[in-house]
Enzyme design. Sequence first.
Site, PDB file in Angstrom:
ATOM      1  N   CYS A  52       0.867  -1.267  -0.055  1.00  0.00           N
ATOM      2  CA  CYS A  52      -0.304  -0.011   0.032  1.00  0.00           C
ATOM      3  C   CYS A  52       1.343   0.863   0.128  1.00  0.00           C
ATOM      4  O   CYS A  52       2.166   1.175  -0.551  1.00  0.00           O
ATOM      5  CB  CYS A  52      -0.686   0.004   0.771  1.00  0.00           C
TER       6      CYS A  52
ATOM      7  N   HIS B  99     -32.290  19.312  -4.580  1.00  0.00           N
ATOM      8  CA  HIS B  99     -32.243  19.151  -3.198  1.00  0.00           C
ATOM      9  C   HIS B  99     -32.062  20.516  -2.528  1.00  0.00           C
ATOM     10  O   HIS B  99     -31.567  21.700  -2.402  1.00  0.00           O
ATOM     11  CB  HIS B  99     -30.570  19.130  -3.411  1.00  0.00           C
TER      12      HIS B  99
END
Length: 663
Positions: free
Chosen positions: A26, A585
């Site tokens: 990672c 919204h």
Amino acid sequence: MKYSDEAKQIVKYVGGESNINSLVHCATRLRFELKDEGKADKEALTKLSYVLQVVISGGQYQVVIGPAVHDYFVAIQSAANIAGAGSGQKEEAKQGSVMDRVMKIISGAFSPLIPLLAGAGMVKALLTVFTEFGIMGYEDSTYLILSAAGNAVFYFLPIFLGITLAKQFGANAYVGGGIGAALLEPNFTGLLEAENVNFLGISVTPIDYASTIFPIFIAVIVYSYLEKGLKKIIRQELQLFLVPMLCIMLMVPFTVILFGPFGTTLAGKVSDVVMILFDFNQVIAGLILGAAYPFLTLLGLHWGFTPITLQNLNDFGGDIIEGVCVCAVFAEIGIAAGAYLKAKRHSKMRDIAGPTILTGILAGVTEPILYGIIMNYKRLLAIVGIASGIGGAINGAFHVTCDAYVFHNIFSLAMRTYSPFAGYLAGIMAALVSGAVLTYFWGITPQDKADFEAADDTASGSAQAAGHTAQDVQAENAVNDSRVTQKADKTHAGQTGHADDAAESEGQGGAEQKTDIYAPLTGEAIALQDVEDEVFASGVAGLGIAIRPSQGIVTAPCDALVSLVFPSKHAVGLTTQNGAELLIHVGLNTVMLEGQGFEVLVEEGANVKKGQPLLRFDMDFIQSKGCQLVSPVLVTNADDFQDIRILKQGPVKAGEKIYQVIH
């Protein structure tokens, strides 16, 4: 080869090449899966100057290197001839607890994608800078090509996860990717607007799988067992084509019929469970989650939040979990700064702390601070919990959300990807300052100070591994700065210029096709760029206008299908006959009210007529909770159309024409 000798030493101390089942990495860690962890020499590994720490967690033997981890990974691959991930011998390895196995699946799926996610995020960040400073426009072909480069990994995430997950389970990785690709293939996505979809008479609910997480997780896990079962019953000479053929023919329908809807539902339930803590008390929730996050990172368990975060971003446009956890990053940077100031010049601690501060600020990668500094001193373990908890409590109190999938660093701060921004600044500054002050005045005991003030060759080697230079951070980690939001792939050309072009478009006559959109609210219509929310103002979420309402009722802006009613009741999605996807919204940050003050008047899947009531909301209640009432009315797939022609600003009544979608 660079790091060749170091690679051979690491392979030797993990038990040799024959003891390694698989290896991935990672941002800072080499993640080994070993056949027998007892053969590894943890003490010898830890003593290596370029190894910060060794952690055994999630079924993985994790060797923490720092920003140079990719170079070490390549060197080990060459020295030991190890396949990056996935092996048919995995079943011989220790399985660990159920939680270990779950975390291993999650981390194993995302870890190989981190460089790609980070690089794509950087492309998006650069494009934002270019457009903000007028270097290129949204309609430039250069911008569109680079935008495709930045958006692709996020849009096609099910394909990439199909590959990485299939590798983990020992199945054909490209069949796993093919299952993900089928969910995004135009023949299937074309069904999103269709009615009465079925497969052999079985009802199917088409879902937009772009950027989704849970459905492909479930589908590929089941596919891996199906493939193994088919190989047991199908003759070997027929397996080459017959096994993948049957897997694709079975798994794709099962996914869209069962796993997809189930995965989407499960994702919502998981998020709900996490949010229960915030429902109880947001300050306490922020304190607990903030304080715990550094220790989850120590064990490599922090990636378990990734699916929830992505789901929250996809469903709500913001994630309160990362809005709280960001404080841990700045608490750790503060601790490194306090240690740097406390240490003498040319000391071991300064050699480690200085580079890791840069790593944290520039890349948002703080594992070198955790493993190189904090874990070695008991008081610092307490301080990181205290400082992170203080910042988390403040961010919880302010309802801070992270509105883009980012690494928490100076670039994401500069892009203001958190809201409310003032609350975010208060939280991270409290975490950083308390971490630095507590470390400077209390965190370093006299014994600790004597311990780390003895500079030696090992110290300088550790510092190099822990931090490298700022240039290394940028080159090797692609400056993990700004992974784009789940709605980033909807960024499109012309997001600010449509109103100016209205007169020219109006003169084109009746040859053009258009869809009229009428005001769903009574109040004052304002330009989208005047909305005090960067996501809406920038056009990332869609194009249109916003209305500052004077009445608490939302009506249908045209004849349409109700394609989505948000669980928090604050927004509704509509799809017109011509394919325009509308979003109404109500208010800003009203998702945090979780349905309080709202009443839904229609059901998802219903066909509504222009002017039909959709939502009712309590204006006084919403304002009493500190939320603004400004309500965007957007076309979220505006890039599918020629233009969004703005017709109205100023006072407006519900049912009055406000803009046109030009086909």
